[in-house]
Design a protein around this motif. Structure first.
Motif, short mmCIF file in Angstrom:
data_model
loop_
_atom_site.label_atom_id
_atom_site.label_comp_id
_atom_site.label_asym_id
_atom_site.label_seq_id
_atom_site.Cartn_x
_atom_site.Cartn_y
_atom_site.Cartn_z
N TYR A 1 0.82 -1.22 0.00
CA TYR A 1 0.00 0.00 0.00
C TYR A 1 0.85 1.26 0.00
N LEU A 2 1.93 1.28 0.74
CA LEU A 2 2.79 2.46 0.80
C LEU A 2 3.34 2.80 -0.58
N ILE A 3 3.76 1.79 -1.32
CA ILE A 3 4.28 2.02 -2.67
C ILE A 3 3.19 2.57 -3.58
N THR A 4 2.00 1.98 -3.50
CA THR A 4 0.87 2.46 -4.31
C THR A 4 0.56 3.91 -4.01
N TYR A 5 0.51 4.25 -2.72
CA TYR A 5 0.17 5.62 -2.33
C TYR A 5 1.24 6.60 -2.80
N LEU A 6 2.51 6.27 -2.60
CA LEU A 6 3.57 7.19 -2.99
C LEU A 6 3.62 7.40 -4.49
N VAL A 7 3.45 6.34 -5.26
CA VAL A 7 3.45 6.47 -6.72
C VAL A 7 2.28 7.36 -7.17
N CYS A 8 1.11 7.14 -6.60
CA CYS A 8 -0.06 7.95 -6.98
C CYS A 8 0.11 9.41 -6.54
N LEU A 9 0.71 9.62 -5.37
CA LEU A 9 0.95 10.99 -4.91
C LEU A 9 1.92 11.71 -5.82
N ILE A 10 2.99 11.04 -6.20
CA ILE A 10 3.97 11.66 -7.11
C ILE A 10 3.35 11.94 -8.47
N LEU A 11 2.58 10.98 -8.99
CA LEU A 11 1.91 11.20 -10.28
C LEU A 11 0.89 12.34 -10.20
N ALA A 12 0.18 12.44 -9.10
CA ALA A 12 -0.80 13.52 -8.94
C ALA A 12 -0.11 14.87 -8.88
N ILE A 13 1.06 14.94 -8.26
CA ILE A 13 1.79 16.20 -8.19
C ILE A 13 2.36 16.56 -9.56
N SER B 1 -5.81 9.79 -8.06
CA SER B 1 -6.01 9.92 -6.61
C SER B 1 -7.00 8.90 -6.06
N THR B 2 -7.77 8.25 -6.92
CA THR B 2 -8.69 7.22 -6.42
C THR B 2 -8.06 5.83 -6.37
N ILE B 3 -6.91 5.65 -6.99
CA ILE B 3 -6.26 4.34 -6.99
C ILE B 3 -5.94 3.85 -5.57
N PRO B 4 -5.39 4.70 -4.66
CA PRO B 4 -5.17 4.21 -3.30
C PRO B 4 -6.46 3.79 -2.59
N LEU B 5 -7.57 4.45 -2.89
CA LEU B 5 -8.84 4.07 -2.28
C LEU B 5 -9.30 2.71 -2.77
N PHE B 6 -9.10 2.42 -4.05
CA PHE B 6 -9.42 1.10 -4.57
C PHE B 6 -8.50 0.03 -3.98
N HIS B 7 -7.26 0.41 -3.74
CA HIS B 7 -6.32 -0.50 -3.09
C HIS B 7 -6.82 -0.84 -1.68
N LEU B 8 -7.30 0.17 -0.96
CA LEU B 8 -7.85 -0.06 0.37
C LEU B 8 -9.11 -0.92 0.32
N LEU B 9 -9.95 -0.72 -0.70
CA LEU B 9 -11.14 -1.56 -0.85
C LEU B 9 -10.76 -3.02 -1.08
N LEU B 10 -9.74 -3.25 -1.89
CA LEU B 10 -9.25 -4.61 -2.11
C LEU B 10 -8.72 -5.20 -0.81
N LEU B 11 -8.02 -4.39 -0.04
CA LEU B 11 -7.48 -4.84 1.24
C LEU B 11 -8.59 -5.24 2.21
N PHE B 12 -9.62 -4.42 2.30
CA PHE B 12 -10.74 -4.75 3.18
C PHE B 12 -11.53 -5.95 2.69
N ALA B 13 -11.63 -6.12 1.37
CA ALA B 13 -12.30 -7.30 0.83
C ALA B 13 -11.53 -8.57 1.18
N LEU B 14 -10.21 -8.53 1.09
CA LEU B 14 -9.40 -9.69 1.47
C LEU B 14 -9.52 -9.97 2.96
#
Length: 102
Positions: free
Chosen positions: A58-70, A81-94
């Motif tokens: 998750y940390l890698i996903t968030y940092l990559v998306c933050l850098i791309l958003a900037i 900016s919604t990709i980390p939220l989808f990552h969290l949804l996948l995490l909660f589903a698992l």
């Protein structure tokens, strides 16, 4: 609400999920280092290791998306900016599947 403000809100929500991340990583390391009893199903082992991998990345996903958003600033910032939220949804589903199997 414009796209830039909404994307900032999404990134802040994703950043708040990083607060328990160090504790999650300690748990993931203990999960990997621990021994199994031998009577677990293959599905349970798959779900547990999937959860460990997804939560660790998750940390890698968030940092990559933050850098791309900037860097991108205007084009595709809302989608990025919604990709980390989808990552969290996948995490909660698992996590939910893990609880249901066990």
């Amino acid at each position: 609400m414009n796209k830039k403000a909404l994307s900032i809100i999404f990134l802040v929500i994703g950043g708040l999920a990083l607060l328990p991340y160090p504790f999650m990583m300690i748990g993931n390391i203990m999960q990997i280092a621990g021994s199994r009893s031998g009577d677990e199903s293959a599905m349970l082992i798959f779900v547990v290791f999937s959860f460990v991998i997804v939560s660790s990345l998750y940390l890698i996903t968030y940092l990559v998306c933050l850098i791309l958003a900037i860097v991108k600033r205007k084009r595709g910032i809302l989608l990025i900016s919604t990709i980390p939220l989808f990552h969290l949804l996948l995490l909660f589903a698992l996590l939910l599947v893990w609880f249901l199997i066990e």
